[in-house]
Design a protein around this motif. Structure first.
Motif, short mmCIF file in Angstrom:
data_model
loop_
_atom_site.label_atom_id
_atom_site.label_comp_id
_atom_site.label_asym_id
_atom_site.label_seq_id
_atom_site.Cartn_x
_atom_site.Cartn_y
_atom_site.Cartn_z
N LEU A 1 0.68 -0.98 -0.26
CA LEU A 1 0.16 0.09 0.03
C LEU A 1 0.72 1.16 0.32
O LEU A 1 0.39 2.18 -0.58
CB LEU A 1 -0.32 -0.12 1.35
N LEU A 2 1.45 1.72 0.92
CA LEU A 2 2.85 2.20 1.03
C LEU A 2 3.79 2.50 -0.56
O LEU A 2 4.07 3.94 -0.19
CB LEU A 2 4.26 1.70 1.99
N LEU A 3 3.62 1.74 -1.20
CA LEU A 3 4.62 2.01 -2.44
C LEU A 3 3.59 3.31 -2.91
O LEU A 3 4.69 3.83 -4.20
CB LEU A 3 4.69 0.49 -3.33
N LYS A 4 2.34 2.52 -3.23
CA LYS A 4 1.84 4.27 -4.01
C LYS A 4 1.27 5.50 -3.62
O LYS A 4 1.35 5.86 -4.19
CB LYS A 4 0.43 3.49 -3.88
N LYS A 5 2.66 5.45 -2.13
CA LYS A 5 2.47 6.82 -1.03
C LYS A 5 2.85 7.66 -0.98
O LYS A 5 3.70 8.40 -1.36
CB LYS A 5 1.61 6.33 0.19
N VAL A 6 4.68 6.84 -1.04
CA VAL A 6 5.64 7.15 -0.74
C VAL A 6 6.06 8.42 -1.76
O VAL A 6 6.26 7.85 -2.94
CB VAL A 6 6.62 6.12 -0.26
N LYS A 7 7.27 9.32 -1.56
CA LYS A 7 7.50 10.23 -2.31
C LYS A 7 8.67 9.49 -2.87
O LYS A 7 9.25 10.75 -4.35
CB LYS A 7 6.37 12.13 -1.79
N GLY A 8 9.78 9.69 -1.78
CA GLY A 8 11.14 9.33 -2.03
C GLY A 8 11.46 8.43 -3.23
O GLY A 8 11.17 7.79 -4.02
N ASP A 9 12.84 8.89 -3.69
CA ASP A 9 13.45 8.47 -5.10
C ASP A 9 13.86 7.28 -4.71
O ASP A 9 13.66 5.88 -5.30
CB ASP A 9 13.88 9.28 -5.81
N ILE A 10 14.35 7.02 -3.41
CA ILE A 10 15.26 5.98 -2.48
C ILE A 10 13.89 5.46 -1.03
O ILE A 10 13.65 6.32 -0.76
CB ILE A 10 16.32 6.13 -1.89
N ILE A 11 13.67 4.23 -1.28
CA ILE A 11 12.79 3.99 0.69
C ILE A 11 13.30 3.41 1.13
O ILE A 11 14.35 2.09 1.00
CB ILE A 11 11.67 3.08 -0.06
N ILE A 12 13.17 4.19 2.29
CA ILE A 12 14.79 3.28 3.17
C ILE A 12 13.56 2.22 3.88
O ILE A 12 12.72 3.49 5.10
CB ILE A 12 15.93 4.41 3.99
N LEU A 13 13.44 0.73 5.15
CA LEU A 13 12.91 0.56 5.57
C LEU A 13 13.28 -0.19 6.90
O LEU A 13 14.56 -0.67 7.02
CB LEU A 13 12.14 -0.33 4.49
N SER A 14 12.44 0.03 8.16
CA SER A 14 13.29 -0.82 9.43
C SER A 14 11.95 -0.89 9.73
O SER A 14 10.95 -0.88 9.87
CB SER A 14 14.21 0.20 9.74
N ASP A 15 12.46 -1.62 11.48
CA ASP A 15 10.78 -1.71 12.20
C ASP A 15 11.02 -1.10 13.16
O ASP A 15 12.08 -0.21 13.87
CB ASP A 15 11.31 -3.00 12.67
N GLY A 16 9.75 -1.45 14.05
CA GLY A 16 9.62 -0.41 15.17
C GLY A 16 9.66 -0.68 16.27
O GLY A 16 9.92 -0.21 17.80
N ASP A 17 10.85 -1.46 16.48
CA ASP A 17 11.92 -2.63 17.84
C ASP A 17 13.06 -2.79 17.45
O ASP A 17 13.77 -3.03 18.54
CB ASP A 17 10.65 -4.25 17.69
N VAL A 18 13.82 -2.04 16.45
CA VAL A 18 14.83 -1.43 16.10
C VAL A 18 15.21 -0.16 16.34
O VAL A 18 14.54 0.52 16.80
CB VAL A 18 15.16 -2.93 14.56
#
Length: 295
Positions: free
Chosen positions: A72-89
């Protein structure tokens, strides 16, 4: 511009530190930070940060799983690069810049960071975590130097936006996405200076559940990519080849005993995975699961 996406599920205790580890970095480029979670407890904490920082945005996912939320977020993010991480790190102070450096090469499509366990080797599960993380580090470093395919770590990774529109839900996202990029001619890079600090499980029940889930998530790769052309790195055969290196890791009799236990534990995991996939036809399903001891 680039986008940071932190996916989380019932992690109000840790999401603040995860957010701070990104926004406190010295970042020159324009960016947005999106906190995605299905639960209000986590979003309430993130909302306090969003009120003070306009770069932070919230996304309430429909609670159907991490991969579903990311699609779902792939359709919403604006950046040319997407950095992903988790909420427990939480990540190291220069991790973003270290990752962005890798994308200066146009042929690089995905970048993996380096997970570091916060536990020492004084307990069995801490020792196991250190060995498995160190082994993954050595493998990624070797594959990166040889410019061969490598799988990313879901704790911290990144990819170019607008190359893929979506990805399947019944396979590990940090594996299938690099494969899809690789098949499009991109290279996968490893940034071993981009650190992400991880609290690992400390009991047998959660350890087995977590490892079975992640291993089973690789067993459906064949449906989407040519694993004969680009072999999987996470397999029982590959683990078996490294069985002798595990003994050189132990420094005393206690660690040697834990090493022997780890060998049988990993063997048990693969027996369970093969039973689930090839006999019970029980495949990986995208859904949120809270692992209590990692919070």
């Amino acid at each position: 511009m680039f986008s940071i996406v932190i996916t989380s599920f019932k992690e109000p205790e840790t999401i603040g530190k995860a957010i701070e580890s990104f926004i406190n970095q010295d970042i020159k480029e324009k960016y947005e930070l999106i906190v995605s979670a299905p639960d209000e407890e986590t979003l309430d904490v993130a909302r306090k940060y969003a009120k003070k920082n306009k770069k932070i945005k919230l996304f309430k996912d429909p609670s159907k799983g991490k991969s579903y939320a990311l699609n779902l977020l792939l359709k919403k993010v604006k950046g040319d690069i997407i950095i992903l991480s988790d909420g427990d790190v939480h990540v190291s102070e220069n991790s973003v810049n270290e990752i962005l450096k890798k994308f200066q090469k146009k042929e690089v499509g995905c970048v993996s960071g380096r997970p570091i366990p916060i536990e020492d080797k004084k307990t069995k599960y801490g020792y196991w975590a250190n060995f498995l993380f160190d082994s993954a580090h050595r493998l990624r470093k070797k594959l990166n130097e040889e410019e061969r395919f490598l799988e990313c770590s879901g704790y911290l990774w990144a990819f170019r936006n607008n190359v893929i529109k979506s990805f399947p839900l019944d396979v590990a996202e940090d594996t299938i996405v690099p494969y899809l990029f690789w098949e499009k001619g991109y290279k996968i890079s490893y940034s071993d200076k981009a650190l992400v600090f991880v609290k690992n499980v400390d009991n047998w029940k959660e350890w087995i559940s977590q490892k079975v889930r992640t291993s089973r998530a690789h067993e459906t790769l064949d449906k989407y990519v040519d694993t004969k052309k680009t072999p999987r790195t996470k397999t029982f055969l590959n683990e078996s080849k490294g069985i002798f290196s595990i003994f050189s890791y132990s420094k005393n009799l206690k660690e040697l005993f834990w090493t022997l236990q780890l060998i049988f534990a990993r063997l048990y995991i693969w027996v369970v995975v093969f039973s689930h996939v090839y006999f019970k036809k029980k495949y990986h399903q995208d859904k949120w699961e809270r692992v209590e001891s990692t919070k």
